[in-house]
Design a protein around this motif. Structure first.
Motif, PDB file in Angstrom:
ATOM      1  N   GLY A 170       0.855   1.459  -0.452  1.00 11.84           N
ATOM      2  CA  GLY A 170       0.758   0.237  -1.240  1.00 11.84           C
ATOM      3  C   GLY A 170       0.896  -1.000  -0.375  1.00 11.84           C
ATOM      4  O   GLY A 170       0.232  -2.018  -0.613  1.00 11.84           O
ATOM      5  N   THR A 171       1.743  -0.899   0.645  1.00  6.45           N
ATOM      6  CA  THR A 171       1.937  -2.026   1.558  1.00  6.45           C
ATOM      7  C   THR A 171       0.646  -2.338   2.311  1.00  6.45           C
ATOM      8  O   THR A 171       0.181  -3.484   2.341  1.00  6.45           O
ATOM      9  CB  THR A 171       3.052  -1.711   2.573  1.00  6.45           C
ATOM     10  N   SER A 173      -2.341  -1.435   1.556  1.00  3.27           N
ATOM     11  CA  SER A 173      -3.370  -1.826   0.601  1.00  3.27           C
ATOM     12  C   SER A 173      -3.271  -3.320   0.312  1.00  3.27           C
ATOM     13  O   SER A 173      -4.265  -4.050   0.395  1.00  3.27           O
ATOM     14  CB  SER A 173      -3.215  -1.020  -0.693  1.00  3.27           C
ATOM     15  N   PHE A 174      -2.084  -3.800  -0.003  1.00  2.00           N
ATOM     16  CA  PHE A 174      -1.893  -5.218  -0.300  1.00  2.00           C
ATOM     17  C   PHE A 174      -2.268  -6.088   0.902  1.00  2.00           C
ATOM     18  O   PHE A 174      -2.952  -7.111   0.757  1.00  2.00           O
ATOM     19  CB  PHE A 174      -0.447  -5.492  -0.703  1.00  2.00           C
ATOM     20  N   ALA A 197       3.952 -10.557   1.973  1.00  5.50           N
ATOM     21  CA  ALA A 197       4.230  -9.216   1.466  1.00  5.50           C
ATOM     22  C   ALA A 197       5.715  -8.887   1.556  1.00  5.50           C
ATOM     23  O   ALA A 197       6.285  -8.276   0.646  1.00  5.50           O
ATOM     24  CB  ALA A 197       3.415  -8.185   2.237  1.00  5.50           C
ATOM     25  N   TYR A 202       6.883  -6.030  -1.004  1.00  4.20           N
ATOM     26  CA  TYR A 202       5.888  -4.981  -0.779  1.00  4.20           C
ATOM     27  C   TYR A 202       6.158  -4.192   0.499  1.00  4.20           C
ATOM     28  O   TYR A 202       5.649  -3.082   0.662  1.00  4.20           O
ATOM     29  CB  TYR A 202       4.481  -5.574  -0.718  1.00  4.20           C
ATOM     30  N   THR A 203       6.917  -4.788   1.415  1.00 10.04           N
ATOM     31  CA  THR A 203       7.242  -4.080   2.646  1.00 10.04           C
ATOM     32  C   THR A 203       8.715  -3.669   2.627  1.00 10.04           C
ATOM     33  O   THR A 203       9.498  -4.111   1.792  1.00 10.04           O
ATOM     34  CB  THR A 203       7.012  -4.955   3.891  1.00 10.04           C
ATOM     35  N   SER A 313      -1.908  -3.714  -4.649  1.00  6.25           N
ATOM     36  CA  SER A 313      -1.228  -2.720  -3.815  1.00  6.25           C
ATOM     37  C   SER A 313      -1.573  -1.298  -4.229  1.00  6.25           C
ATOM     38  O   SER A 313      -0.821  -0.356  -3.953  1.00  6.25           O
ATOM     39  CB  SER A 313       0.295  -2.930  -3.893  1.00  6.25           C
ATOM     40  N   ASN A 315      -3.079   2.441  -4.436  1.00  9.43           N
ATOM     41  CA  ASN A 315      -3.450   3.525  -3.522  1.00  9.43           C
ATOM     42  C   ASN A 315      -4.726   4.169  -4.016  1.00  9.43           C
ATOM     43  O   ASN A 315      -5.055   4.079  -5.204  1.00  9.43           O
ATOM     44  CB  ASN A 315      -2.364   4.609  -3.487  1.00  9.43           C
ATOM     45  N   SER A 334      -1.296   2.642  -8.904  1.00  7.00           N
ATOM     46  CA  SER A 334      -0.081   2.220  -8.213  1.00  7.00           C
ATOM     47  C   SER A 334       0.583   3.419  -7.561  1.00  7.00           C
ATOM     48  O   SER A 334       0.916   4.397  -8.222  1.00  7.00           O
ATOM     49  CB  SER A 334       0.878   1.558  -9.214  1.00  7.00           C
TER      50      SER A 334
END
Length: 357
Positions: A170-171, A173-174, A197, A202-203, A313, A315, A334
């Motif tokens: 997800g990280t 991806s964003f 992020a 997100y990270t 984010s 997948n 997600s």
């Protein structure tokens, strides 16, 4: 019939969400699971007589701390079937799975380390199960997305997996959906987007834990093994780190983030080269079963591909198989976050309870 007993390790973000979902499980059995043990950091709650406990009160508990060995013995003596729910990413807990399983204690977990470390642990886990012990780990890849169950079903029904590829983080991806969107509207510098992020959660607290690619590599290892490849571990195949060599020795996340703008040009070059080819750059994971090859890193992908079309984010896992040769099977959504990860854990728990009841 004795109720199914539940032991929970880890009551952080995923653990809290799991507890909320546990109270509302819809089971196809009249027997509700009973929590007999819960732990977080340096606190545990349980009773000598295996009475039901309230996991939310663990912080005020005075129960003596049990080692993993002691916990194995304790749970092994419980009345009825026992399921250990491990909501951590702890390697020591993962290493103890074979001992739990040999005692007839089932395991439900999102812990990637249990299934992506050395092959010996993998073999020990799946060779240690007694007839009364089960292993479920859907959330070790893709959180609540049906990735592992889909792959297992394909293999079990005789399909031939040729390749599994996609964006497994997800990280990542964003970062790339923001940095290099298909419409070319991305204007921010790479370091600015990493900072954005990080601030949005997100990270990991230290973004290097995402940018080194090892989280994706662990997921690749799990999928590769399930597809039939004997992958030694996440460090046994090419994994491209997005941490500049000069910053690998940064003493802290703060120092890393402070110096990252000096290397924005490197990522800009990747993006520009992809644009010149009419493509976009993405951080792609690939398990090529036919070629016996696993790799993780930057790739230029076609703008009309499912991987390029990701938003936010999300997948994406693209399964190429003999049956799905003309049009691959795609699982998308997600793939990170406490609620969706806990959903995958809860769904696995339901399966385990219904099989054991």
């Amino acid at each position: 019939m004795a109720p199914v007993c539940i032991a929970i390790i880890g009551l952080g973000g995923v653990g809290k969400a799991f507890l909320n979902q546990l109270a509302t499980l819809k089971l196809q059995t009249t027997s509700r699971p009973v929590v007999i043990f819960a732990s977080r950091s340096s606190k545990q709650i349980y009773t000598k007589n295996y009475d039901s406990v309230d996991a939310t009160t663990v912080d005020s508990s005075s129960s003596p701390l049990l080692s993993l060995s002691d916990l194995t013995t304790y749970l092994g003596g419980a009345p009825g079937k026992v399921i250990l729910v491990d909501n951590t990413s702890n390697q020591d807990v993962a290493n103890a799975y074979p001992s739990f399983l040999r005692k007839g204690i089932s395991v439900v977990t999102p812990n990637k380390k249990a299934f992506s470390s050395n092959m010996q642990l993998w073999d020990d886990i799946f060779n240690s199960t007694s007839p009364s012990a089960l292993v479920y780990h859907e959330s070790s890849v893709g959180a609540g997305l049906p990735v592992i169950s889909t792959l297992k079903d394909l293999v079990a029904t005789g399909d031939q997996i040729t390749k599994v590829q996609g964006v497994f983080s997800g990280t990542m991806s964003f970062l790339f959906n923001t940095f290099a969107p298909v419409d070319g509207s991305g204007k921010g510098k790479w370091s600015e987007i990493v900072s954005q992020a990080k601030d949005a959660g997100y990270t990991e607290p230290d973004p290097r834990d995402d940018l080194n690619g090892m989280d994706v590599a662990r997921k690749c290892t799990i999928l590769a093994r399930l597809a039939g490849l004997k992958v030694a571990g996440p460090d046994s195949f090419p994994v491209q780190s997005l941490i500049p060599k000069q910053l690998e020795s940064a003493s802290s996340a703060a120092e890393f983030m402070d110096k990252l703008p000096q290397f924005d040009g490197d990522m800009e070059s990747y993006k520009d080269n992809a644009a010149k080819a009419g493509k976009v750059v993405r951080f792609v994971a690939s398990v090529d079963v036919a070629a016996n090859e696993v790799k993780v890193g930057l790739e230029m992908v076609e703008k009309d591909s499912p991987i390029a079309a990701l938003k936010g984010s999300d997948n994406i896992f693209v399964f190429h198989t003999k049956r799905y040769s003309s049009s691959p099977l795609v699982v998308q959504g997600s793939g990170a976050g406490g609620e969706v990860t806990a959903m995958g854990v809860s769904a696995d728990l339901i399966k385990a309870i219904e099989r054991l009841s």
